[in-house]
Design an enzyme around this catalytic site. Structure first.
Site, PDB file in Angstrom:
ATOM      1  N   ARG A  30       0.798  -1.233   0.000  1.00 43.68           N
ATOM      2  CA  ARG A  30       0.000   0.000   0.000  1.00 43.68           C
ATOM      3  C   ARG A  30       0.830   1.283   0.000  1.00 43.68           C
ATOM      4  NH1 ARG A  30      -5.351  -2.035   2.341  1.00 43.68           N
ATOM      5  NH2 ARG A  30      -4.820  -3.821   3.589  1.00 43.68           N
ATOM      6  N   LYS A  88     -14.935  -3.412   2.997  1.00 47.31           N
ATOM      7  CA  LYS A  88     -13.668  -3.568   2.277  1.00 47.31           C
ATOM      8  C   LYS A  88     -12.590  -2.693   2.920  1.00 47.31           C
ATOM      9  CE  LYS A  88     -15.286  -6.259  -0.941  1.00 47.31           C
ATOM     10  NZ  LYS A  88     -16.014  -7.010   0.071  1.00 47.31           N
ATOM     11  N   ASP A  89     -11.325  -3.042   2.614  1.00 45.37           N
ATOM     12  CA  ASP A  89     -10.193  -2.262   3.120  1.00 45.37           C
ATOM     13  C   ASP A  89     -10.347  -0.790   2.735  1.00 45.37           C
ATOM     14  OD1 ASP A  89      -7.748  -4.362   3.810  1.00 45.37           O
ATOM     15  OD2 ASP A  89      -9.169  -5.120   2.333  1.00 45.37           O
ATOM     16  N   LYS A  90      -9.906   0.100   3.632  1.00 40.42           N
ATOM     17  CA  LYS A  90      -9.989   1.534   3.324  1.00 40.42           C
ATOM     18  C   LYS A  90      -8.911   1.922   2.310  1.00 40.42           C
ATOM     19  CE  LYS A  90      -9.717   6.193   5.280  1.00 40.42           C
ATOM     20  NZ  LYS A  90      -8.647   6.717   4.413  1.00 40.42           N
TER      21      LYS A  90
END
Length: 441
Positions: A30, A88-90
């Protein structure tokens, strides 16, 4: 080869090993939002009729709850009318279905949010819900890898070979299940199961953790030592809204520690007992691996579950393996139609027998787990009868390797894989990266 040392935070949540003994890539996730792409896989096909408008939502760097709150505000409707199949993932680029009750498609033209795209798919008589979700596709970039692209490829090939030989990776619950910075949820759950709500509340409100900011640690330490909630509210940061709500309750209702949990959202207070079950499950799974028992070949006494219509493990359909059925069961496992399970213990759980059963009962004994305690009389909504979960995450990542354009002199790899719902991408990535989960991103 020496087994690689597992980071301390993983040991705290019951994971004390890697199933692969290959070198870790290192690297990090990320660095850019687009380095983590998640696309939902559902079994829905939308039509033209029904009171639910169904949309495809693609969002970049948005928390799911924050998005639905914002959307409801713009449309001037209750947030309860908006449904999703999963959060969901941020920090990711994610695509998923959402439904909105009783709204016209033209209303969607009002929505102009940064990093959000909404596409109308059709209408339905039923809302989007958790049962619609089959799994997620992931495209994940690992950057900042110190080894050259050629060395990176070799490490990946070795790990991939191990993963394919063992049929996947252990289906551990990752740190997200327990709280990344402050892995306290399972400890709170343990105290609840033991009937000690005072200890549970104080752990959640006031137990400081090393990774927290200094002022937060100091505020927690003060409340831990003094039980002065009124004074504590002056120093607790506003972002600790749940802890502050519990302290406010205890100021108005001294000693009502179980009642303090009732001010929390339902999904949060239910998470405590679930996290404790997850910790026990992780411990049992590690012990099975340490004992040299395969995760993709059943032995006598194992409990297997079967594939549902979506091809996913269905923990409601189980069978105990006997000497008569072991060969037939292993044929089903080989073809992905049955799955070996381990328990998420509760007050009404089926346990294995034979060697797997010995492992399960040994861990419960070592941890002094009282199964009756999962029937939480003081707070029935926290009770759990327990279930079983497949021990292996069947995954076959594809990968590409190259030079990392964001970090000159370093390498990157892009991994692609699909996971069933309820499983964590980081559970797969840990076997490849072998780094502290807190340093992953």
């Amino acid at each position: 080869m020496q087994p690689m040392e597992v980071p301390e935070i993983e040991k705290q949540i019951g994971i004390n090993l890697y199933s692969t003994n290959t070198e870790g890539l290192g690297g990090r996730l990320r660095q850019e939002v687009e380095d983590f792409i998640v696309k939902e896989i559902t079994n829905r096909e939308e039509g033209k009729d029904g009171r639910y408008l169904v949309l495809e939502l693609t969002k970049r760097d948005w928390d799911t709850h924050h998005f639905t709150r914002t959307l409801a505000k713009i449309l001037q409707i209750s947030q309860k009318r908006i449904s999703v199949a999963g959060t969901k993932d941020k920090r990711a680029l994610t695509t998923q279905k959402i439904s909105i009750f009783d709204i016209d498609a033209l209303e969607i033209e009002k929505i102009h949010l940064k990093d959000v795209e909404l596409k109308v798919l059709g209408r339905s008589r039923k809302s989007v819900e958790l049962g619609d979700l089959w799994g997620n596709e992931f495209i994940i970039t690992i950057r900042d890898i110190s080894s050259s692209p050629e060395e990176t490829r070799t490490i990946l090939e070795k790990t991939n070979s191990k993963v394919l030989t063992q049929g996947g990776v252990p289906n551990f619950f990752g740190v997200q299940r327990f709280g990344s910075v402050r892995s306290v949820t399972h400890l709170v759950g343990k105290a609840i199961v033991e009937g000690n709500f005072e200890k549970a509340a104080m752990l959640y409100i006031a137990e400081p953790f090393p990774e927290e900011p200094e002022e937060t640690k100091a505020a927690r330490q003060f409340v831990k030592e003094t039980r002065d909630f009124k004074e504590g509210l002056k120093t607790y940061p506003l972002r600790l809204g749940h802890e502050r709500a519990m302290m406010n309750h205890l100021i108005s209702n001294p000693e009502d520690y179980s009642g303090a949990f009732s001010v929390l959202p339902k999904n949060l207070y239910r998470m405590f007992v679930h996290a404790y079950q997850s910790y026990i499950y992780n411990m049992i799974l590690c012990r099975r691996i340490e004992s040299g028992i395969s995760l993709n070949r059943a032995v006598e006494g194992d409990i297997v579950c079967f594939r549902n219509e979506a091809g996913l493990p269905d923990s409601s359909k189980t069978e105990k393996v006997t000497s008569e059925t072991v060969n037939a069961m292993n044929r089903l496992i080989k073809h992905g139609r049955a799955f070996i399970t381990a328990p998420l213990p509760g007050f009404n759980t089926e346990f294995a027998s034979g060697v797997p059963g010995e492992i399960e009962s040994k861990i419960l004994k070592e941890l002094r787990v009282s199964l009756e305690g999962f029937n939480v009389e003081e707070f029935p909504e926290m009770s759990s009868k327990g279930t079983r979960r497949e021990v292996l995450l069947q995954v076959e990542p594809k990968f590409e390797v190259g030079e990392d354009e964001l970090n000159p002199g370093k390498s990157k790899t892009v991994l692609e894989f699909m996971l069933p719902k309820g499983s964590y991408a980081t559970t797969v990535l840990r076997e490849y990266m072998k780094v502290d989960p807190l340093q992953m991103s």
